[in-house]
Motif scaffolding. Sequence first.
Motif, PDB file in Angstrom:
ATOM      1  N   ALA A   1      -5.772   0.932   2.103  1.00 34.98           N
ATOM      2  CA  ALA A   1      -5.451   1.316   0.723  1.00 34.98           C
ATOM      3  C   ALA A   1      -6.236   2.563   0.307  1.00 34.98           C
ATOM      4  O   ALA A   1      -5.681   3.487  -0.301  1.00 34.98           O
TER       5      ALA A   1
ATOM      6  N   LYS B   1      -5.152   4.607  -2.900  1.00 35.15           N
ATOM      7  CA  LYS B   1      -4.975   3.551  -3.895  1.00 35.15           C
ATOM      8  C   LYS B   1      -6.331   2.907  -4.189  1.00 35.15           C
ATOM      9  O   LYS B   1      -7.009   2.439  -3.262  1.00 35.15           O
TER      10      LYS B   1
ATOM     11  N   VAL C   1       2.699   1.945  -6.757  1.00 38.55           N
ATOM     12  CA  VAL C   1       1.399   1.255  -6.838  1.00 38.55           C
ATOM     13  C   VAL C   1       0.264   2.269  -6.787  1.00 38.55           C
ATOM     14  O   VAL C   1       0.204   3.100  -5.878  1.00 38.55           O
ATOM     15  N   ASP C   2      -0.654   2.209  -7.773  1.00 38.93           N
ATOM     16  CA  ASP C   2      -1.837   3.074  -7.700  1.00 38.93           C
ATOM     17  C   ASP C   2      -3.120   2.284  -7.458  1.00 38.93           C
ATOM     18  O   ASP C   2      -4.170   2.862  -7.193  1.00 38.93           O
ATOM     19  N   THR C   3      -3.029   0.972  -7.576  1.00 32.98           N
ATOM     20  CA  THR C   3      -4.220   0.131  -7.442  1.00 32.98           C
ATOM     21  C   THR C   3      -3.864  -1.127  -6.651  1.00 32.98           C
ATOM     22  O   THR C   3      -2.855  -1.773  -6.956  1.00 32.98           O
TER      23      THR C   3
ATOM     24  N   THR D   1     -11.873   7.336  -2.615  1.00 29.44           N
ATOM     25  CA  THR D   1     -11.034   6.414  -3.389  1.00 29.44           C
ATOM     26  C   THR D   1     -11.921   5.303  -3.948  1.00 29.44           C
ATOM     27  O   THR D   1     -12.688   4.696  -3.205  1.00 29.44           O
TER      28      THR D   1
ATOM     29  N   ILE E   1       0.833  -1.205   0.000  1.00 24.44           N
ATOM     30  CA  ILE E   1       0.000   0.000   0.000  1.00 24.44           C
ATOM     31  C   ILE E   1       0.870   1.257   0.000  1.00 24.44           C
ATOM     32  O   ILE E   1       0.554   2.252  -0.666  1.00 24.44           O
TER      33      ILE E   1
END
Lengths: 399, 399
Positions: A93, A98, A74-76, A125, A69
């Motif tokens: 997250a 994310k 990392v975006d997802t 998000t 996380i």
Amino acid sequence: MNRGKLNVGMIGFGARGTLLLRDIILPLGKADIKSVCDSYEDRAEKAADQVEEVQGKRPTVTLDYHEVIADPEVDTVIITCAWEDHIAIAIEAMRAGKAVGMEVGGAYTVEQCWDLVRTYEETKTPIMMLENCCYGRREMMAMHMAELGVLGTVVHCKGGYHHDLRDEVSGGEKYRHYRLRNYLNRNCENYPTHELGPIAQLLHINHGNRMVSLTSTSSKAAGLHEYIADRMGEEHELAHVAFAQGDVVTTVIRCAGGETITLTLDTTLPRYYSRDFTVRGTKGMYEEVTDSVFLDKQHEAYDFKWKEQWGNAEEYSKEYEHPMWKQYKEEGVRGSHDGMDWLVFREFFDSILNETSCPIDVYDTAAWMCITALSEESILAGGRPVMIPDFTKGAWTTR
Amino acid sequence: MNRGKLNVGMIGFGARGTLLLRDIILPLGKADIKSVCDSYEDRAEKAADQVEEVQGKRPTVTLDYHEVIADPEVDTVIITCAWEDHIAIAIEAMRAGKAVGMEVGGAYTVEQCWDLVRTYEETKTPIMMLENCCYGRREMMAMHMAELGVLGTVVHCKGGYHHDLRDEVSGGEKYRHYRLRNYLNRNCENYPTHELGPIAQLLHINHGNRMVSLTSTSSKAAGLHEYIADRMGEEHELAHVAFAQGDVVTTVIRCAGGETITLTLDTTLPRYYSRDFTVRGTKGMYEEVTDSVFLDKQHEAYDFKWKEQWGNAEEYSKEYEHPMWKQYKEEGVRGSHDGMDWLVFREFFDSILNETSCPIDVYDTAAWMCITALSEESILAGGRPVMIPDFTKGAWTTR
């Protein structure tokens, strides 16, 4: 708006995560896997091998999901780990901004579901529960028929998770599978979202309708005990353990619109696989068990010889196939679980890439997952009806 | 002990009574019909015509059932009238020392069921509920398989009355049918004994087991309203009446042995006829909907392609046909409802003639019928679990 590809961190490489990575996520080509995580190192390394083989570059490997996380690359985040951690990881997250794709499972408490909703409302998000059965071919066909009015007013739906998991559960130590500890300790509708997901969508739950209460009743637990004694021997350590989880759990849900939903969990007795998906309306029905469609004024002659119509749904698919499936079949059905997995991940990735709202949103996720905790409560209280929270806080009447 | 023939008074000549008289009772040849009764004179006279044609002698015709019971020529009373009078007539007949064969139906109050039991215990007059489904071929085959241990420990059973009665109910005035007034005014599992009867026998209810509690949940009532508006016109007096009876009523019963039973009433939406009889054990299952048998260690290969096994029960009938049915098939299956009606009346008449105990006794009758009243209570209380009385007063543990 399309950002090209997502940068994914993936958490959990048991059977499900491993299969999804190999058959769906890598072939889909909509995501670069930047980070892989499992609490077992061998699983994480094996996942990294898979990624490296396809992407040419080895992702970060970690045993600590917080690192996934926190990873700025990392975006997802895709959550495919044991049930117990789904919501905690999703919340962390979302707080880190994310996007979250979360595999299915039930909640352990209703409060967790509220936390999930609150976090979404605070952070905005995107989060989507990856309920593949919402993309099942027949589920979508029935949904399409309902939308077209072919089934009339829908009054009752039925579904369940009928899947003999005796080997998977009893082999929990060997397989390092979380189901074992759950079956030993809890008695509930532990896997509601097949088939509640597609049913809730069909009944417009959270969009003009909502689930208001449920009762849940459990049979005794006999299947695993007998299976273990028979297959693994009387001397096996699990052969004389009492499993908490009843073999068949029947949950009946009432909706604000007056519809009822019957859900069944049925995973520890011998049987064939089925989701027992059934939609009953004033003009017709779809029934998965016989894969058949009954239409008012058309099928009365078969009332007492329905056997002759078993399997007739394929015929009706010519007219009523859901448009998404019609196109999908033309393009070629891909991947596991009769093609559902491909669709649910494609829709998830596309909604994040295109910044459109997730087709299964946080309110759906909370409403579907809370059934597990509520069923546990109802069973413990002898089948007492328990209220189902309105996670939309009244917005369901206008959403 | 055989007294030759019974002298029967028969009360109620709607569709059911008329059919039974013609196809079962007269052809069986075990009874002389001495008296026929219906509150509608034309029905009673028509029944008398039928009897006269076969027996050569016209029975007494009356519009007053008290006269049937008081008739010194009558030693056995068969009750095939509207549900509301079943128990009152049965009690009066038992008090007069007339053996009672009573068609199926549900009770309106639990107290009635106690009255039935008390009257039997005071008078010892034989009484049997004529639940034909207890003699269904597949029901008896599944029972036989369970007795042989082929299904292992039985954990869960399912059954229902899935029968589109929209024409019968909405045409209640025309047909002079009691269902109409019931559907207008009550919301309950109004017809539990198909398929609770065979399930209760299979689970040894009142013989080492008992039903302890239930929850009942009803969908809204939409089917009849839409049917009437569509088929009989918006201007019909019933088109804008609110029916009390929900389209689908789901009742979940818990047993002392830890088994659960799911019962469904489903009579006002379009569909094919089914009793949805299902028996689930630790070693196998029988399922009516696909008319199939799944056996542990034999069918795993078909887990995801059960379609290939649809209808396999006929194959298993070679090995597991119930002995009574094996003989019956050799003799030739007779009469209505796939031969069940013949068997239930034959067994009833024989038990009275031979002075043996009725295969469905007063405790079974009370336990099965009370489900209707209790389901009404549970539905009214939002699905609250209600206790099911032990009509044996503790004797079930040793009977």
